[in-house]
Design an enzyme around this catalytic site. Structure first.
Site, PDB file in Angstrom:
ATOM      1  N   ASP A  98      -2.862  -1.476  12.476  1.00  0.00           N
ATOM      2  CA  ASP A  98      -3.712  -1.560  11.471  1.00  0.00           C
ATOM      3  C   ASP A  98      -4.429  -2.882  11.750  1.00  0.00           C
ATOM      4  O   ASP A  98      -4.360  -3.420  12.802  1.00  0.00           O
ATOM      5  CB  ASP A  98      -2.856  -1.793   9.967  1.00  0.00           C
ATOM      6  CG  ASP A  98      -3.734  -1.984   8.708  1.00  0.00           C
ATOM      7  OD1 ASP A  98      -5.028  -1.444   8.698  1.00  0.00           O
ATOM      8  OD2 ASP A  98      -3.366  -2.593   7.771  1.00  0.00           O
ATOM      9  N   ARG A 105      -3.205  11.834   2.746  1.00  0.00           N
ATOM     10  CA  ARG A 105      -3.478  10.870   1.593  1.00  0.00           C
ATOM     11  C   ARG A 105      -3.625  11.801   0.394  1.00  0.00           C
ATOM     12  O   ARG A 105      -3.155  11.725  -0.573  1.00  0.00           O
ATOM     13  CB  ARG A 105      -4.516  10.139   1.780  1.00  0.00           C
ATOM     14  CG  ARG A 105      -4.520   8.856   2.535  1.00  0.00           C
ATOM     15  CD  ARG A 105      -3.057   7.855   2.219  1.00  0.00           C
ATOM     16  NE  ARG A 105      -3.632   7.260   1.063  1.00  0.00           N
ATOM     17  CZ  ARG A 105      -4.434   6.253   0.899  1.00  0.00           C
ATOM     18  NH1 ARG A 105      -5.162   5.692   1.998  1.00  0.00           N
ATOM     19  NH2 ARG A 105      -4.683   5.731  -0.344  1.00  0.00           N
ATOM     20  N   GLN A 108      -0.225   4.712   0.905  1.00  0.00           N
ATOM     21  CA  GLN A 108      -0.279   4.930   2.249  1.00  0.00           C
ATOM     22  C   GLN A 108       1.002   5.349   2.866  1.00  0.00           C
ATOM     23  O   GLN A 108       1.021   6.017   3.867  1.00  0.00           O
ATOM     24  CB  GLN A 108      -1.184   3.685   2.940  1.00  0.00           C
ATOM     25  CG  GLN A 108      -1.296   3.550   4.311  1.00  0.00           C
ATOM     26  CD  GLN A 108      -2.522   4.760   4.893  1.00  0.00           C
ATOM     27  OE1 GLN A 108      -3.864   4.733   4.185  1.00  0.00           O
ATOM     28  NE2 GLN A 108      -2.351   5.573   5.690  1.00  0.00           N
ATOM     29  N   HIS A 111       0.986  -1.087  -0.004  1.00  0.00           N
ATOM     30  CA  HIS A 111      -0.130  -0.090  -0.004  1.00  0.00           C
ATOM     31  C   HIS A 111       0.980   1.064  -0.028  1.00  0.00           C
ATOM     32  O   HIS A 111       0.955   1.844   1.022  1.00  0.00           O
ATOM     33  CB  HIS A 111      -0.807  -0.161   1.029  1.00  0.00           C
ATOM     34  CG  HIS A 111      -2.164   0.873   1.111  1.00  0.00           C
ATOM     35  ND1 HIS A 111      -2.353   1.526   0.092  1.00  0.00           N
ATOM     36  CD2 HIS A 111      -3.073   1.016   2.088  1.00  0.00           C
ATOM     37  CE1 HIS A 111      -3.725   2.346   0.195  1.00  0.00           C
ATOM     38  NE2 HIS A 111      -4.006   1.932   1.487  1.00  0.00           N
TER      39      HIS A 111
HETATM   40  N1   CP Z   1      -6.324   3.831   4.154  1.00  0.00           N
HETATM   41  C1   CP Z   1      -7.137   3.494   3.221  1.00  0.00           C
HETATM   42  O1   CP Z   1      -6.627   3.130   2.161  1.00  0.00           O
HETATM   43  O2   CP Z   1      -8.381   3.617   3.418  1.00  0.00           O
HETATM   44  P1   CP Z   1      -9.522   3.015   2.342  1.00  0.00           P
HETATM   45  O3   CP Z   1      -9.349   1.629   2.523  1.00  0.00           O
HETATM   46  O4   CP Z   1     -10.803   3.858   2.922  1.00  0.00           O
HETATM   47  O5   CP Z   1      -9.189   3.586   0.994  1.00  0.00           O
HETATM   48  N1  NVA Z   2      -4.414  -3.900   5.732  1.00  0.00           N
HETATM   49  C1  NVA Z   2      -5.777  -3.129   5.393  1.00  0.00           C
HETATM   50  C2  NVA Z   2      -5.528  -1.882   4.755  1.00  0.00           C
HETATM   51  C3  NVA Z   2      -6.811  -1.147   4.694  1.00  0.00           C
HETATM   52  C4  NVA Z   2      -6.525   0.265   4.027  1.00  0.00           C
HETATM   53  C5  NVA Z   2      -6.281  -3.922   4.152  1.00  0.00           C
HETATM   54  O1  NVA Z   2      -5.652  -4.469   3.108  1.00  0.00           O
HETATM   55  O2  NVA Z   2      -7.516  -4.066   4.166  1.00  0.00           O
END
Ligand code: CP
Ligand code: NVA
Length: 313
Positions: A230, A298, A137, A134
């Site tokens: 997380d 973000r 992020q 990600h």
């Molecule tokens: N943190 C993040 O990516 O949030 P969403 O899943 O809401 O996009």
């Molecule tokens: N680790 C989480 C992050 C969400 C932004 C997922 O992948 O669902």
């Protein structure tokens, strides 16, 4: 404004220190312009096609509004509509979207789909989350730390407490590149992926970063400048939720853990949060929490990424 060396934005591992620094400097400028209400339409008439195979609030809204603020357009294509790899092949979607849009954002399960899309697309592909990474992020996270710690990143200690997942992976890669010490505390069997560990530890060696992976949240939190957590079950792992709740019980970020860290510790969470599981209300809503500044960033960081990818300044 320098463009990024790579066509795509898929992993922090692909970026140099200078490129990340460039993204942060442009982010500061864009955030400032946004705050002052000054126009910054660097991507006038450019377009972004966004493919979402998983739910999203922050990623979708920040990219869509970000493109609009930059003078461009973003359109949302959910999985039902586009059927990536189902209705037609990933390659054909990439080739088609490349004829309409100036960039493609994708949120998906298998990281290979992001790579396949990028391979077959003539326009930049941005990874808006895969099961492995990600990256948008992680840059917003570190930008937030940089703001809160007055620009001083080197030597800081981040404790990531929880699952060795996509968010943890991108954080590891970012910390290793940027000289930030990182301790990951996760239950046994939930460690980060070995490939990411190898990449991050190789970079950490070059930048002199202390990186640890251990199984005790108390050791990780001690004297930390930043505590990050997380969800215990990521999107796609919902069926494992009950089991994970038991396994991760001791890895909750609560007031007791915060008290082990430095007095000015900041608390990060990428959101969405499962309040009462990986983080308590008291901590998430407490004075050390900067999670909504992090969420706001973000928008600003991604506008910088888009601008640098599309050469808009
Ligand atoms: N943190 C993040 O990516 O949030 P969403 O899943 O809401 O996009
Ligand atoms: N680790 C989480 C992050 C969400 C932004 C997922 O992948 O669902």
């Amino acid at each position: 404004m320098a463009k990024l060396a790579q066509k795509d934005f898929i992993s922090i591992h692909d970026l140099s220190f200078d490129e990340i620094d460039g993204i942060f400097r442009l982010t500061e400028d864009l955030k400032d312009k946004q705050r002052r209400g000054e126009k910054h339409e660097y991507l006038w008439a450019k377009s972004l096609a966004m493919i979402f195979e998983k739910p999203s609030t922050r990623t979708r809204v920040s990219f869509e509004i970000g493109m609009w603020q930059l003078g461009g357009l973003a359109i949302n294509l959910d999985q039902e509509a586009i059927g990536l790899g189902v209705r037609e092949s990933v390659g054909d979607v990439a080739r088609t979207l490349s004829r309409y849009a100036d960039a493609i954002l994708v949120r998906t399960f298998e990281h290979e789909k992001v790579l396949e899309l990028a391979k077959n697309s003539s326009v930049p592909v941005i990874n808006g989350l895969s099961d492995l990474l990600h990256p948008c992020q992680a840059l917003a996270d570190i930008f937030t730390v940089r703001e809160k710690k007055e620009g001083q990143l080197k030597g800081l200690k981040i404790a990531y407490i929880g699952d060795g997942n996509n968010v943890c992976h991108s954080l590891m890669l970012a910390c290793a590149k940027l000289g930030i010490n990182l301790t990951v505390a996760c239950p046994k069997g939930y460690e980060p992926d070995q490939l990411i560990v190898d990449w991050a530890f190789a970079d950490a060696k070059k930048t002199g970063v202390e990186m640890n992976i251990l199984h005790d949240p108390v050791i990780a939190a001690k004297d930390a400048d930043v505590i990050y957590t997380d969800v215990w079950a990521s999107m796609g792992q919902e069926k494992e939720s009950a089991k994970r709740k038991k396994v991760f019980r001791k890895f909750q970020v609560n007031q007791g853990l915060i008290e082990l860290a430095k007095d000015d510790v900041i608390v990060l969470h990428c959101l969405p949060a499962h309040r009462g599981d990986e983080i308590t209300d008291e901590v998430l809503d407490g004075t050390n929490s900067v999670v909504f500044d992090q969420a706001e960033n973000r928008l600003h960081v991604q506008k910088a990424i888009l601008t640098m990818l599309l050469g808009g300044v």
